[in-house]
Design a protein around this motif. Structure first.
Motif, PDB file in Angstrom:
ATOM      1  N   GLY A 300       0.572  -0.922   0.737  1.00 18.70           N
ATOM      2  CA  GLY A 300       0.127  -0.244  -0.038  1.00 18.70           C
ATOM      3  C   GLY A 300       1.079   0.779  -0.126  1.00 18.70           C
ATOM      4  N   THR A 301       0.747   1.826  -0.925  1.00 24.12           N
ATOM      5  CA  THR A 301       1.497   3.709  -1.508  1.00 24.12           C
ATOM      6  C   THR A 301       1.752   4.530  -0.111  1.00 24.12           C
ATOM      7  N   PHE A 302       1.103   4.002   0.772  1.00 22.41           N
ATOM      8  CA  PHE A 302       0.381   5.052   2.191  1.00 22.41           C
ATOM      9  C   PHE A 302       0.228   4.587   3.520  1.00 22.41           C
ATOM     10  N   SER A 303       0.477   2.737   2.884  1.00 21.33           N
ATOM     11  CA  SER A 303       0.379   2.351   4.381  1.00 21.33           C
ATOM     12  C   SER A 303       1.471   2.532   5.009  1.00 21.33           C
ATOM     13  N   ALA A 304       1.542   2.761   6.774  1.00 19.75           N
ATOM     14  CA  ALA A 304       2.754   3.032   7.996  1.00 19.75           C
ATOM     15  C   ALA A 304       3.267   4.827   6.953  1.00 19.75           C
ATOM     16  N   ASN A 305       2.965   5.507   7.293  1.00 17.14           N
ATOM     17  CA  ASN A 305       3.239   6.924   5.902  1.00 17.14           C
ATOM     18  C   ASN A 305       3.706   7.552   7.997  1.00 17.14           C
ATOM     19  N   PRO A 306       5.223   8.002   8.258  1.00 19.86           N
ATOM     20  CA  PRO A 306       5.071   8.534   9.385  1.00 19.86           C
ATOM     21  C   PRO A 306       4.614   9.186   9.530  1.00 19.86           C
ATOM     22  N   VAL A 307       3.578  10.415   8.784  1.00 18.16           N
ATOM     23  CA  VAL A 307       2.951  10.909   9.355  1.00 18.16           C
ATOM     24  C   VAL A 307       2.033  10.426  10.661  1.00 18.16           C
ATOM     25  N   THR A 308       1.182   9.281   9.838  1.00 17.50           N
ATOM     26  CA  THR A 308       0.571   8.416  10.408  1.00 17.50           C
ATOM     27  C   THR A 308       0.443   7.821  12.175  1.00 17.50           C
ATOM     28  N   MET A 309       1.759   7.412  11.291  1.00 18.27           N
ATOM     29  CA  MET A 309       2.782   6.470  12.243  1.00 18.27           C
ATOM     30  C   MET A 309       2.656   7.156  13.924  1.00 18.27           C
ATOM     31  N   THR A 310       3.477   8.875  13.369  1.00 19.32           N
ATOM     32  CA  THR A 310       3.686   9.583  14.692  1.00 19.32           C
ATOM     33  C   THR A 310       2.483   9.330  15.193  1.00 19.32           C
ATOM     34  N   ALA A 311       1.774  10.345  14.561  1.00 18.17           N
ATOM     35  CA  ALA A 311       0.492  10.499  15.060  1.00 18.17           C
ATOM     36  C   ALA A 311      -0.637   9.744  15.705  1.00 18.17           C
ATOM     37  N   GLY A 312      -0.832   8.404  15.477  1.00 13.75           N
ATOM     38  CA  GLY A 312      -0.767   7.646  15.854  1.00 13.75           C
ATOM     39  C   GLY A 312      -0.390   6.608  17.667  1.00 13.75           C
ATOM     40  N   ARG A 313       1.637   6.957  17.418  1.00 15.40           N
ATOM     41  CA  ARG A 313       1.745   7.076  18.891  1.00 15.40           C
ATOM     42  C   ARG A 313       1.931   7.684  19.613  1.00 15.40           C
ATOM     43  N   VAL A 314       1.313   8.912  19.172  1.00 17.28           N
ATOM     44  CA  VAL A 314       1.684   9.858  20.776  1.00 17.28           C
ATOM     45  C   VAL A 314       0.530   9.682  21.188  1.00 17.28           C
ATOM     46  N   ALA A 315      -0.959   9.751  20.242  1.00 19.34           N
ATOM     47  CA  ALA A 315      -2.082   9.901  20.787  1.00 19.34           C
ATOM     48  C   ALA A 315      -1.827   8.534  21.690  1.00 19.34           C
ATOM     49  N   MET A 316      -1.575   7.140  21.253  1.00 22.39           N
ATOM     50  CA  MET A 316      -1.894   6.330  22.166  1.00 22.39           C
ATOM     51  C   MET A 316      -0.986   6.018  23.698  1.00 22.39           C
ATOM     52  N   ALA A 317       0.491   6.895  23.423  1.00 23.71           N
ATOM     53  CA  ALA A 317       0.663   6.623  24.247  1.00 23.71           C
ATOM     54  C   ALA A 317       0.190   7.457  25.645  1.00 23.71           C
ATOM     55  N   TYR A 318      -0.583   8.355  24.913  1.00 26.91           N
ATOM     56  CA  TYR A 318      -1.595   9.341  26.196  1.00 26.91           C
ATOM     57  C   TYR A 318      -2.665   9.027  26.806  1.00 26.91           C
ATOM     58  N   PHE A 319      -3.240   7.558  25.397  1.00 30.67           N
ATOM     59  CA  PHE A 319      -4.196   6.970  26.188  1.00 30.67           C
ATOM     60  C   PHE A 319      -3.408   5.656  26.730  1.00 30.67           C
ATOM     61  N   ASP A 320      -3.279   6.011  28.037  1.00 27.08           N
ATOM     62  CA  ASP A 320      -2.565   5.599  28.748  1.00 27.08           C
ATOM     63  C   ASP A 320      -3.439   4.465  29.748  1.00 27.08           C
ATOM     64  N   ARG A 321      -3.543   3.469  30.459  1.00 20.09           N
ATOM     65  CA  ARG A 321      -4.497   3.143  31.480  1.00 20.09           C
ATOM     66  C   ARG A 321      -5.029   3.312  32.070  1.00 20.09           C
ATOM     67  N   ASP A 322      -4.468   4.698  32.570  1.00 23.18           N
ATOM     68  CA  ASP A 322      -4.860   5.663  33.787  1.00 23.18           C
ATOM     69  C   ASP A 322      -6.319   6.169  32.802  1.00 23.18           C
ATOM     70  N   ALA A 323      -5.523   6.800  31.404  1.00 20.23           N
ATOM     71  CA  ALA A 323      -6.465   7.832  31.002  1.00 20.23           C
ATOM     72  C   ALA A 323      -7.847   6.708  29.792  1.00 20.23           C
ATOM     73  N   VAL A 324      -7.980   5.265  29.859  1.00 20.24           N
ATOM     74  CA  VAL A 324      -8.716   4.518  29.667  1.00 20.24           C
ATOM     75  C   VAL A 324      -9.884   4.618  31.266  1.00 20.24           C
ATOM     76  N   ALA A 325      -9.004   4.671  32.056  1.00 22.12           N
ATOM     77  CA  ALA A 325     -10.270   4.631  32.728  1.00 22.12           C
ATOM     78  C   ALA A 325     -11.033   5.657  33.313  1.00 22.12           C
ATOM     79  N   LYS A 326     -10.058   6.546  32.915  1.00 25.04           N
ATOM     80  CA  LYS A 326     -11.367   8.018  33.749  1.00 25.04           C
ATOM     81  C   LYS A 326     -11.959   8.260  32.730  1.00 25.04           C
TER      82      LYS A 326
END
Length: 437
Positions: A300-326
């Motif tokens: 896929g030409t745009f699969s795993a492009n670094p912009v999405t990978m960067t945004a996703g990693r940051v989003a999920m890092a901030y959605f940690d266990r405490d954030a999920v529970a809250k």
């Protein structure tokens, strides 16, 4: 209310876009509304109207709009480029993070949408097992793919016996062979589902389920139902796939963490992209090898492009266990508040959901399956009026009456929504009471 700037844009759009849009979910009323900007949990349209956003682009924003850590990280990546014919460390780092969240994720492969993730999973199951048929639950939504669309929106005129639902294509022109390779199961009916599966036991490649299916009513799949499907798949050489494109937000490792089973494959999307187009398929190492051992060529030409990978990693890092529970506690508060409101008003309406997801139904009792969730014409009209009232009063919801909360929301925003729902439902009460008389 009148929205002249949105109306003018829609007139231009109809000259160059079929129907004036590129996704039909934006169509509501005389014309769609056009956004100017979004920040946090608030969105401002081109006519200057600000709304609290409970839709979050169909559940794809977990931290609201323009979340500063994502904006900062993506801005830095943009300076380095957006897509390459080379691999990037951003892909590796994000894959490591996702795999660390769930023991069922031996490997993960990125694509560009939830639809594509489900499609890849279905093809992977066929490639791994050498079998043609996929089983899915009646009414479940799994994206815009011919096979996945089967029995997505059947009607009383064509859905057949509840114990053995018909395979009903969604789009006109869908080849008959597509329906023939899809096996449709009744939701939360383990014995009936197993009987159907047994009829095709040597042909089933995969059983595909959504653990909290939105279109079926947004009630969780029962643990007995899920366990029965897991056992049947294991005993008969088939795979079990969870579609967690929407529901991955409900627990740190996805809604599957609530069950005593481990799927072979899991599709993800929406909020794992941090606001950018994304899809991902994770699963067992031996199954995921089909992508590289010649059984299923995939790119896929745009699969795993670094912009999405960067945004996703940051989003999920901030959605940690405490954030999920809250956020889940806020979801509990929202569902309880709406349920109490409907009881206090004496209106035949209910609310379903799990985690940070909810859906309102213009029905007196929580629907058990797609057929019970299927609205009458009066219920459709009432729900449409409610959604329009909320938009005019400063709130955005998904057109089905569903909401997906974000981490930047508080009880204050929920209370405002409940107050607005109360105003609309009070006016709708006479109409709704007609449906139960």
């Amino acid at each position: 209310m009148k929205y002249p700037n949105s109306e003018a844009l829609f007139k231009r759009a109809q000259n160059v876009l079929p129907g004036g849009v590129s996704r039909n979910t934006l169509l509501r009323g005389a014309h769609p509304l056009y956004v100017l900007k979004g920040k946090g949990c608030r969105v401002t349209d081109v006519d200057g109207v600000e709304r609290i956003d409970f839709a979050n682009n169909m559940a794809s924003h977990i931290h609201g709009h323009a979340f500063e850590p994502i904006v900062e990280a993506v801005s830095k990546q943009l300076q380095c480029g957006t897509a390459f014919t080379l691999a990037t460390e951003a892909e590796v780092t994000f894959a490591e993070h996702l795999c660390s969240r769930n023991p069922a994720f031996d490997k993960v492969r990125f694509v560009n949408s939830g639809t594509e993730a489900v499609m890849a999973g279905m093809k992977a199951a066929r490639a791994y097992t050498g079998r043609p048929k996929i089983a899915k639950v009646e009414g479940s939504y799994h994206g815009a793919y011919d096979y996945a669309e089967v029995s997505q929106a059947p009607t009383p005129e064509n859905w057949g016996d509840s114990a053995r639902p018909n395979a009903v294509p969604l789009a006109q022109g869908t080849p008959q062979s597509v329906s023939e390779d899809m096996v449709v199961l009744p939701f939360n009916e383990p014995e009936q589902s197993i009987a159907i599966l047994d009829h095709y036991k040597d042909q089933i490649a995969c059983i595909l389920i959504d653990p909290v299916p939105h279109r079926i009513g947004m009630s969780p799949a029962g643990s007995t139902f899920v366990a029965a499907l897991r056992k049947w798949a294991t005993d008969n050489g088939a795979l079990l796939m969870f579609d967690e494109v929407i529901t991955f937000r409900t627990e740190y490792g996805g809604a599957q963490a609530l069950y005593d089973v481990r799927p072979d494959l899991t599709s993800m999307g929406k909020m794992i992209g941090g606001g950018f187009p994304v899809g991902a398929l994770a699963g067992r190492d031996d199954v995921m090898r089909v992508f590289t051992n010649g059984r299923l060529p995939h790119s896929g030409t745009f699969s795993a492009n670094p912009v999405t990978m960067t945004a996703g990693r940051v989003a999920m890092a901030y959605f940690d266990r405490d954030a999920v529970a809250k956020l889940n506690r806020l979801g509990d508060y929202a569902r309880a508040s709406l349920a109490q409101l409907f009881q206090t008003l004496g209106v035949p309406a209910c609310v379903t959901g799990a985690g940070s997801l909810l859906r309102m139904h213009m029905k007196p009792a929580i629907p058990a399956n797609f057929r019970e969730a299927h609205p009458t014409e009066v219920q459709k009209r009432a729900l449409s009026t409610l959604i329009n009232d909320l938009y005019d009063d400063g709130f955005m919801l998904i057109h089905t009456g569903a909401a997906a909360l974000s981490t930047v929301m508080t009880e204050a925003e929920v209370d405002c929504l409940v107050e607005s729902v109360a105003s609309s439902m009070t006016r709708l009460k006479p109409l709704l009471l007609e449906t139960v008389q």
